[in-house]
Design a protein around this motif. Structure first.
Motif, PDB file in Angstrom:
ATOM      1  N   ASP A   4      -2.807 -12.068   6.767  1.00 30.82           N
ATOM      2  CA  ASP A   4      -4.159 -12.642   6.676  1.00 30.82           C
ATOM      3  C   ASP A   4      -5.090 -11.652   5.984  1.00 30.82           C
ATOM      4  O   ASP A   4      -6.021 -11.112   6.601  1.00 30.82           O
ATOM      5  CB  ASP A   4      -4.670 -12.981   8.085  1.00 30.82           C
ATOM      6  CG  ASP A   4      -6.018 -13.713   8.044  1.00 30.82           C
ATOM      7  OD1 ASP A   4      -6.346 -14.304   6.991  1.00 30.82           O
ATOM      8  OD2 ASP A   4      -6.734 -13.684   9.060  1.00 30.82           O
ATOM      9  N   ASP A  40      -3.818  -2.687  10.577  1.00 29.89           N
ATOM     10  CA  ASP A  40      -5.048  -2.845   9.796  1.00 29.89           C
ATOM     11  C   ASP A  40      -5.411  -1.472   9.236  1.00 29.89           C
ATOM     12  O   ASP A  40      -5.165  -0.447   9.881  1.00 29.89           O
ATOM     13  CB  ASP A  40      -6.200  -3.367  10.674  1.00 29.89           C
ATOM     14  CG  ASP A  40      -7.331  -3.965   9.849  1.00 29.89           C
ATOM     15  OD1 ASP A  40      -7.470  -5.200   9.821  1.00 29.89           O
ATOM     16  OD2 ASP A  40      -8.076  -3.179   9.207  1.00 29.89           O
ATOM     17  N   ALA A  90      -1.519  -2.115   4.900  1.00 27.42           N
ATOM     18  CA  ALA A  90      -0.510  -3.138   5.195  1.00 27.42           C
ATOM     19  C   ALA A  90       0.594  -3.161   4.140  1.00 27.42           C
ATOM     20  O   ALA A  90       1.772  -3.347   4.474  1.00 27.42           O
ATOM     21  CB  ALA A  90      -1.168  -4.505   5.300  1.00 27.42           C
TER      22      ALA A  90
HETATM   23  N1  SAH Z   1      -6.621 -11.783  10.892  1.00 26.55           N
HETATM   24  C1  SAH Z   1      -7.910 -11.275  11.287  1.00 26.55           C
HETATM   25  C2  SAH Z   1      -8.931 -11.283  10.160  1.00 26.55           C
HETATM   26  C3  SAH Z   1      -8.520 -10.502   8.933  1.00 26.55           C
HETATM   27  S1  SAH Z   1      -9.847  -9.925   7.979  1.00 26.55           S
HETATM   28  C4  SAH Z   1      -8.414 -12.075  12.494  1.00 26.55           C
HETATM   29  O1  SAH Z   1      -7.776 -13.050  12.904  1.00 26.55           O
HETATM   30  O2  SAH Z   1      -9.450 -11.697  13.037  1.00 26.55           O
HETATM   31  C5  SAH Z   1      -9.055  -8.839   6.890  1.00 26.55           C
HETATM   32  C6  SAH Z   1      -8.712  -7.465   7.491  1.00 26.55           C
HETATM   33  O3  SAH Z   1      -7.903  -6.783   6.539  1.00 26.55           O
HETATM   34  C7  SAH Z   1      -9.887  -6.547   7.760  1.00 26.55           C
HETATM   35  O4  SAH Z   1      -9.872  -6.163   9.123  1.00 26.55           O
HETATM   36  C8  SAH Z   1      -9.649  -5.311   6.878  1.00 26.55           C
HETATM   37  O5  SAH Z   1      -9.978  -4.086   7.532  1.00 26.55           O
HETATM   38  C9  SAH Z   1      -8.182  -5.394   6.640  1.00 26.55           C
HETATM   39  N2  SAH Z   1      -7.660  -4.772   5.416  1.00 26.55           N
HETATM   40  C10 SAH Z   1      -8.200  -4.799   4.172  1.00 26.55           C
HETATM   41  N3  SAH Z   1      -7.365  -4.186   3.290  1.00 26.55           N
HETATM   42  C11 SAH Z   1      -6.273  -3.787   4.000  1.00 26.55           C
HETATM   43  C12 SAH Z   1      -5.066  -3.133   3.658  1.00 26.55           C
HETATM   44  N4  SAH Z   1      -4.801  -2.774   2.394  1.00 26.55           N
HETATM   45  N5  SAH Z   1      -4.169  -2.890   4.641  1.00 26.55           N
HETATM   46  C13 SAH Z   1      -4.411  -3.249   5.914  1.00 26.55           C
HETATM   47  N6  SAH Z   1      -5.542  -3.884   6.291  1.00 26.55           N
HETATM   48  C14 SAH Z   1      -6.465  -4.149   5.353  1.00 26.55           C
END
Ligand code: SAH
Length: 394
Positions: free
Chosen positions: A298, A252, A281
């Motif tokens: 996600d 994340d 990511a």
């Molecule tokens: N799968 C998680 C919810 C995801 S919410 C669960 O089950 O609880 C989306 C997440 O993506 C957030 O925590 C945010 O910090 C992260 N995020 C946003 N842009 C991102 C990026 N470019 N790379 C990695 N993480 C990212």
């Protein structure tokens, strides 16, 4: 709250109300008798002066959010009945089971006939997010209904609406405790422990909507090398470890989220084969060829509005393509979109294009959505926001 403002719709613009759609757009309005303020209750009539609905008035393209299609008073009893029926549904779904599960969404906006209101329940701690001034101004009723429903079980009532209210004219919303002052707690989701921080976490502190999809992932995790991207507090990671994954990597971009993932893994396991990385990511995914045989994608909503739709679809395609290109043969991909404006069909088309570009044989094993505590009002299909596919990749 002013009760008697009358709104008359243009002839022919009442059709969506007969289909019980809970939004009235400003273009449908012929005449307003009086000057409603943001959040006032208004009664809606058709061109022939027949009563249609009662709702909250707001400035903007959605002018009225309907609370009732019956001409009933929107009083203390109304709020209690709506909230108690929301509670009864969660109880019926078995989500309020001590010892197994004590985290669920109590109110899901239009899905519970309460447009503009989100309430999540964390083992006695209740976090609310209001998306309309009408809901914000109804807070005393909501508060008293929740106290009646939960009694002594209610420990905290936190109103986290500062960033969710669309228009801040007549009120200055703040995040505030209406009861208690606890900033976080530990909950159980189907027997798995999670630390929740609603005070400084994202949204209400936890993504309650992935509960069933995490359960499904657990059944695929055995002996697999798992990558959980956009992991936030590590829901999928904990379930993958519980399902016997050989190793789990969580990614994340938020360092705070990564801290919480590590805490959550430690809460559930002594020596877990787990590592977490605070990196982008997309960057991480660039170099994972042959490393993983179960990947979770996600991401946050790529499109918040229709005008961003094309870019969002391109984003899903790109993300899925890099995962599909590199997943091990026989791998399983859990891929999601939580953008409301991206339909199931559009999401599937993006993943289809990604699979074609990746030149892999891909089959759909499951089509996923949100669980029953995020109900979709059949007259408000916009409420179906979570889409997921489980793919088998050869
Ligand atoms: N799968 C998680 C919810 C995801 S919410 C669960 O089950 O609880 C989306 C997440 O993506 C957030 O925590 C945010 O910090 C992260 N995020 C946003 N842009 C991102 C990026 N470019 N790379 C990695 N993480 C990212």
């Amino acid at each position: 709250m002013v009760m008697n403002i009358k709104v008359v719709l243009k002839s022919g613009k009442d059709q969506s109300l007969f289909r019980r759609h809970p939004w009235i757009f400003s273009g449908a309005i012929k005449k307003i008798y009086g000057k409603p303020e943001e959040g006032d209750l208004v009664k809606v009539y058709d061109n022939m002066d027949e009563y249609l609905a009662t709702g909250h008035y707001q400035y903007g393209s959605i002018a009225i959010r309907v609370l009732s299609f019956e001409d009933i008073p929107i009083d203390e009893e109304f709020w209690y009945q709506r909230l108690v029926s929301a509670y009864n549904l969660r109880h019926m779904l078995g989500l309020d089971t001590p010892g197994q599960n004590n985290v669920y969404r109590l109110v899901h906006g239009e899905g519970d006939d309460l447009p503009g209101l989100i309430i999540d329940y964390y083992n006695g701690h209740v976090v609310m997010q209001m998306h309309s001034i009408g809901m914000y101004r109804s807070l005393p009723y909501i508060e008293s209904a929740l106290k009646k429903i939960y009694g002594d079980r209610l420990l905290t009532l936190f109103n986290k609406s500062e960033s969710t209210l669309p228009f801040k004219g007549p009120v200055t919303p703040m995040n505030e405790f209406l009861m208690g002052n606890t900033e976080g707690t530990t909950v159980l989701e189907h027997g798995h422990a999670f630390k929740i921080d609603w005070f400084s976490g994202q949204k209400t502190g936890f993504f309650v909507d992935q509960r069933e999809n995490r359960m499904l992932l657990k059944t695929y995790a055995k002996s697999r090398s798992v990558l959980n991207t956009f992991c936030y507090t590590g829901g999928f990671s904990v379930y993958a470890l519980a399902g016997g994954a050989s190793r789990v990597h969580s990614v994340d971009s938020s360092a705070k989220a990564i801290g919480l993932v590590n805490e959550n893994v430690a809460l559930n396991f002594k020596d877990a084969p787990h590592e977490a990385f605070a990196v982008d990511a997309f960057k991480y995914l660039d170099n994972i060829a042959g490393q993983y045989d179960l990947i979770v994608l996600d991401p946050p909503a790529f499109a918040k509005h229709n005008n961003a739709l094309n870019n969002a679809l391109q984003g899903y395609k790109r993300l899925n393509q890099i995962a599909l290109e590199q997943i091990r043969p026989g791998g399983i991909l859990f891929t999601f979109s939580c953008s409301q404006v991206v339909t199931k069909e559009n999401f599937r088309k993006s993943v289809f294009a990604a699979a074609a570009n990746a030149k892999r044989k891909v089959r759909i094993l499951h089509q996923l959505t949100q669980p029953g505590d995020h109900p979709v009002n059949i007259f408000h299909p916009e409420g179906e926001y979570l889409k997921g596919l489980v793919l088998h990749v050869e």
